[in-house]
Design a protein around this motif. Structure first.
Motif, PDB file in Angstrom:
ATOM      1  N   PHE A   4      -9.658  11.745 -11.996  1.00  0.00           N
ATOM      2  CA  PHE A   4      -9.753  10.989 -11.368  1.00  0.00           C
ATOM      3  C   PHE A   4      -9.688   9.284 -11.807  1.00  0.00           C
ATOM      4  O   PHE A   4      -8.767   8.712 -10.926  1.00  0.00           O
ATOM      5  N   PHE A   5      -9.903   9.098 -12.883  1.00  0.00           N
ATOM      6  CA  PHE A   5      -9.656   7.923 -13.624  1.00  0.00           C
ATOM      7  C   PHE A   5      -8.035   7.654 -13.904  1.00  0.00           C
ATOM      8  O   PHE A   5      -7.647   6.666 -13.698  1.00  0.00           O
ATOM      9  N   LEU A   6      -7.514   8.807 -14.242  1.00  0.00           N
ATOM     10  CA  LEU A   6      -5.865   8.753 -14.357  1.00  0.00           C
ATOM     11  C   LEU A   6      -5.487   8.347 -13.025  1.00  0.00           C
ATOM     12  O   LEU A   6      -4.411   7.514 -13.121  1.00  0.00           O
ATOM     13  N   ALA A   7      -5.721   8.975 -12.108  1.00  0.00           N
ATOM     14  CA  ALA A   7      -5.138   8.786 -10.886  1.00  0.00           C
ATOM     15  C   ALA A   7      -5.660   7.493 -10.093  1.00  0.00           C
ATOM     16  O   ALA A   7      -4.600   6.694  -9.567  1.00  0.00           O
ATOM     17  N   PHE A   8      -6.688   7.001 -10.748  1.00  0.00           N
ATOM     18  CA  PHE A   8      -7.102   5.574 -10.229  1.00  0.00           C
ATOM     19  C   PHE A   8      -6.351   4.443 -10.855  1.00  0.00           C
ATOM     20  O   PHE A   8      -5.897   3.361 -10.549  1.00  0.00           O
ATOM     21  N   ALA A  31      -0.591  13.253   5.790  1.00  0.00           N
ATOM     22  CA  ALA A  31       0.512  13.451   6.726  1.00  0.00           C
ATOM     23  C   ALA A  31       0.698  11.977   7.342  1.00  0.00           C
ATOM     24  O   ALA A  31       1.793  11.677   7.759  1.00  0.00           O
ATOM     25  N   VAL A  32      -0.584  11.145   7.719  1.00  0.00           N
ATOM     26  CA  VAL A  32      -0.404  10.066   8.436  1.00  0.00           C
ATOM     27  C   VAL A  32       0.391   8.938   7.486  1.00  0.00           C
ATOM     28  O   VAL A  32       1.113   8.203   7.754  1.00  0.00           O
ATOM     29  N   ASP A  33      -0.033   9.151   6.038  1.00  0.00           N
ATOM     30  CA  ASP A  33       0.525   8.344   5.022  1.00  0.00           C
ATOM     31  C   ASP A  33       2.113   8.453   4.958  1.00  0.00           C
ATOM     32  O   ASP A  33       2.775   7.500   4.706  1.00  0.00           O
ATOM     33  N   ILE A  34       2.518   9.614   4.850  1.00  0.00           N
ATOM     34  CA  ILE A  34       3.921   9.996   4.907  1.00  0.00           C
ATOM     35  C   ILE A  34       4.671   9.663   5.951  1.00  0.00           C
ATOM     36  O   ILE A  34       5.660   8.988   5.985  1.00  0.00           O
ATOM     37  N   THR A  35       3.956   9.606   7.371  1.00  0.00           N
ATOM     38  CA  THR A  35       4.582   9.090   8.516  1.00  0.00           C
ATOM     39  C   THR A  35       4.837   7.609   8.104  1.00  0.00           C
ATOM     40  O   THR A  35       5.866   7.199   8.600  1.00  0.00           O
ATOM     41  N   MET A  36       3.899   7.078   7.591  1.00  0.00           N
ATOM     42  CA  MET A  36       3.944   5.519   7.669  1.00  0.00           C
ATOM     43  C   MET A  36       4.762   5.136   6.565  1.00  0.00           C
ATOM     44  O   MET A  36       5.588   4.032   6.695  1.00  0.00           O
ATOM     45  N   SER A  62       0.572   1.399 -10.211  1.00  0.00           N
ATOM     46  CA  SER A  62       1.985   1.848  -9.405  1.00  0.00           C
ATOM     47  C   SER A  62       2.441   0.778  -8.444  1.00  0.00           C
ATOM     48  O   SER A  62       1.771   0.346  -7.571  1.00  0.00           O
ATOM     49  N   ARG A  63       3.639   0.413  -8.174  1.00  0.00           N
ATOM     50  CA  ARG A  63       4.387  -0.416  -7.419  1.00  0.00           C
ATOM     51  C   ARG A  63       5.160   0.370  -6.137  1.00  0.00           C
ATOM     52  O   ARG A  63       5.607  -0.049  -5.358  1.00  0.00           O
ATOM     53  N   ASN A  64       5.186   1.747  -6.483  1.00  0.00           N
ATOM     54  CA  ASN A  64       5.863   2.709  -5.344  1.00  0.00           C
ATOM     55  C   ASN A  64       5.071   3.167  -4.570  1.00  0.00           C
ATOM     56  O   ASN A  64       3.785   3.764  -4.830  1.00  0.00           O
ATOM     57  N   ILE A  65       5.276   2.993  -3.361  1.00  0.00           N
ATOM     58  CA  ILE A  65       4.527   3.679  -2.254  1.00  0.00           C
ATOM     59  C   ILE A  65       3.994   5.258  -2.377  1.00  0.00           C
ATOM     60  O   ILE A  65       2.908   5.783  -2.287  1.00  0.00           O
ATOM     61  N   ILE A  66       5.210   5.855  -2.710  1.00  0.00           N
ATOM     62  CA  ILE A  66       5.069   7.203  -2.714  1.00  0.00           C
ATOM     63  C   ILE A  66       4.169   7.723  -3.913  1.00  0.00           C
ATOM     64  O   ILE A  66       3.447   8.502  -3.663  1.00  0.00           O
ATOM     65  N   LYS A  67       4.405   7.053  -4.956  1.00  0.00           N
ATOM     66  CA  LYS A  67       3.562   7.377  -6.091  1.00  0.00           C
ATOM     67  C   LYS A  67       1.908   6.870  -5.928  1.00  0.00           C
ATOM     68  O   LYS A  67       0.878   7.599  -6.351  1.00  0.00           O
ATOM     69  N   SER A  68       1.770   5.996  -5.107  1.00  0.00           N
ATOM     70  CA  SER A  68       0.395   5.598  -4.573  1.00  0.00           C
ATOM     71  C   SER A  68      -0.069   6.587  -3.825  1.00  0.00           C
ATOM     72  O   SER A  68      -1.379   7.182  -3.951  1.00  0.00           O
ATOM     73  N   VAL A  69       0.567   7.279  -2.982  1.00  0.00           N
ATOM     74  CA  VAL A  69       0.107   8.369  -2.066  1.00  0.00           C
ATOM     75  C   VAL A  69      -0.135   9.742  -2.848  1.00  0.00           C
ATOM     76  O   VAL A  69      -1.144  10.066  -2.752  1.00  0.00           O
ATOM     77  N   ILE A  70       0.438   9.734  -3.975  1.00  0.00           N
ATOM     78  CA  ILE A  70       0.299  11.091  -4.765  1.00  0.00           C
ATOM     79  C   ILE A  70      -0.931  10.737  -5.527  1.00  0.00           C
ATOM     80  O   ILE A  70      -1.742  11.664  -5.892  1.00  0.00           O
ATOM     81  N   ASP A 121       9.103   0.049  -2.450  1.00  0.00           N
ATOM     82  CA  ASP A 121       8.315  -0.770  -3.414  1.00  0.00           C
ATOM     83  C   ASP A 121       7.415  -1.624  -2.396  1.00  0.00           C
ATOM     84  O   ASP A 121       7.713  -2.264  -1.689  1.00  0.00           O
ATOM     85  N   TRP A 122       6.183  -1.723  -3.011  1.00  0.00           N
ATOM     86  CA  TRP A 122       5.010  -2.302  -2.368  1.00  0.00           C
ATOM     87  C   TRP A 122       5.361  -3.902  -2.133  1.00  0.00           C
ATOM     88  O   TRP A 122       5.320  -4.386  -1.115  1.00  0.00           O
ATOM     89  N   ASP A 123       5.818  -4.467  -3.174  1.00  0.00           N
ATOM     90  CA  ASP A 123       6.324  -6.005  -3.103  1.00  0.00           C
ATOM     91  C   ASP A 123       7.338  -6.056  -1.740  1.00  0.00           C
ATOM     92  O   ASP A 123       7.424  -7.299  -1.370  1.00  0.00           O
ATOM     93  N   GLU A 124       8.385  -5.463  -2.211  1.00  0.00           N
ATOM     94  CA  GLU A 124       9.494  -5.721  -1.306  1.00  0.00           C
ATOM     95  C   GLU A 124       9.402  -5.233   0.177  1.00  0.00           C
ATOM     96  O   GLU A 124       9.688  -6.092   0.984  1.00  0.00           O
ATOM     97  N   VAL A 125       8.280  -4.257   0.311  1.00  0.00           N
ATOM     98  CA  VAL A 125       8.039  -3.835   1.638  1.00  0.00           C
ATOM     99  C   VAL A 125       7.411  -5.203   2.313  1.00  0.00           C
ATOM    100  O   VAL A 125       7.390  -5.422   3.474  1.00  0.00           O
ATOM    101  N   LYS A 126       6.188  -5.769   1.454  1.00  0.00           N
ATOM    102  CA  LYS A 126       5.507  -6.849   2.031  1.00  0.00           C
ATOM    103  C   LYS A 126       6.258  -7.930   2.282  1.00  0.00           C
ATOM    104  O   LYS A 126       6.368  -8.674   3.414  1.00  0.00           O
TER     105      LYS A 126
END
Length: 118
Positions: A9-13, A85-90, A19-27, A102-107
């Motif tokens: 849990f804490f490693l994932a937190f 599934a909703v996260d992957i769609t977004m 993480s700056r990558n959206i896919i890594k954030s969802v994982i 990348d979160w910063d680029e997307v923003k």
């Protein structure tokens, strides 16, 4: 088992925060959910426990597993799959609009796109 789920849990937190990558954030969110489910199921585990179905119902009630935590965890798994599934769609939508994960680029690009619309 509980110690491993707390560490996971804490490693994932940590991965979610750094993480700056959206896919890594969802994982990392999926790993957090999995660690919580493993923690709750491991908390109720006892050696020699029987499933509450069939001929096992005639056994002593002290040796029969409580089905409520299992049902709640199955519900949590299904809700987690729907959220993923909703996260992957977004992610697919954002990647098509901004050409980045990348979160910063997307923003930055999403604010540029909204300013173009105005």
């Amino acid at each position: 088992m509980q110690t491993a789920s707390i560490i996971m849990f804490f490693l994932a937190f940590f991965g979610l925060i750094t993480s700056r990558n959206i896919i890594k954030s969802v994982i990392c969110l999926m790993l957090k959910q999995t660690s919580v489910i493993v923690f709750f199921l491991g908390m109720r585990y006892r050696p020699g426990i029987l499933a509450p179905i069939g001929d096992n119902l005639a056994a002593d009630i002290a040796y029969i597993a409580d089905p409520l935590p299992q049902a709640l965890m199955i519900t949590a798994i299904i809700i987690g799959l729907a959220v993923t599934a909703v996260d992957i769609t977004m992610i697919i939508y954002l990647t098509n609009k901004t050409n980045s994960t990348d979160w910063d680029e997307v923003k930055k690009r999403s604010t540029e796109l909204t300013e173009e619309v105005k």
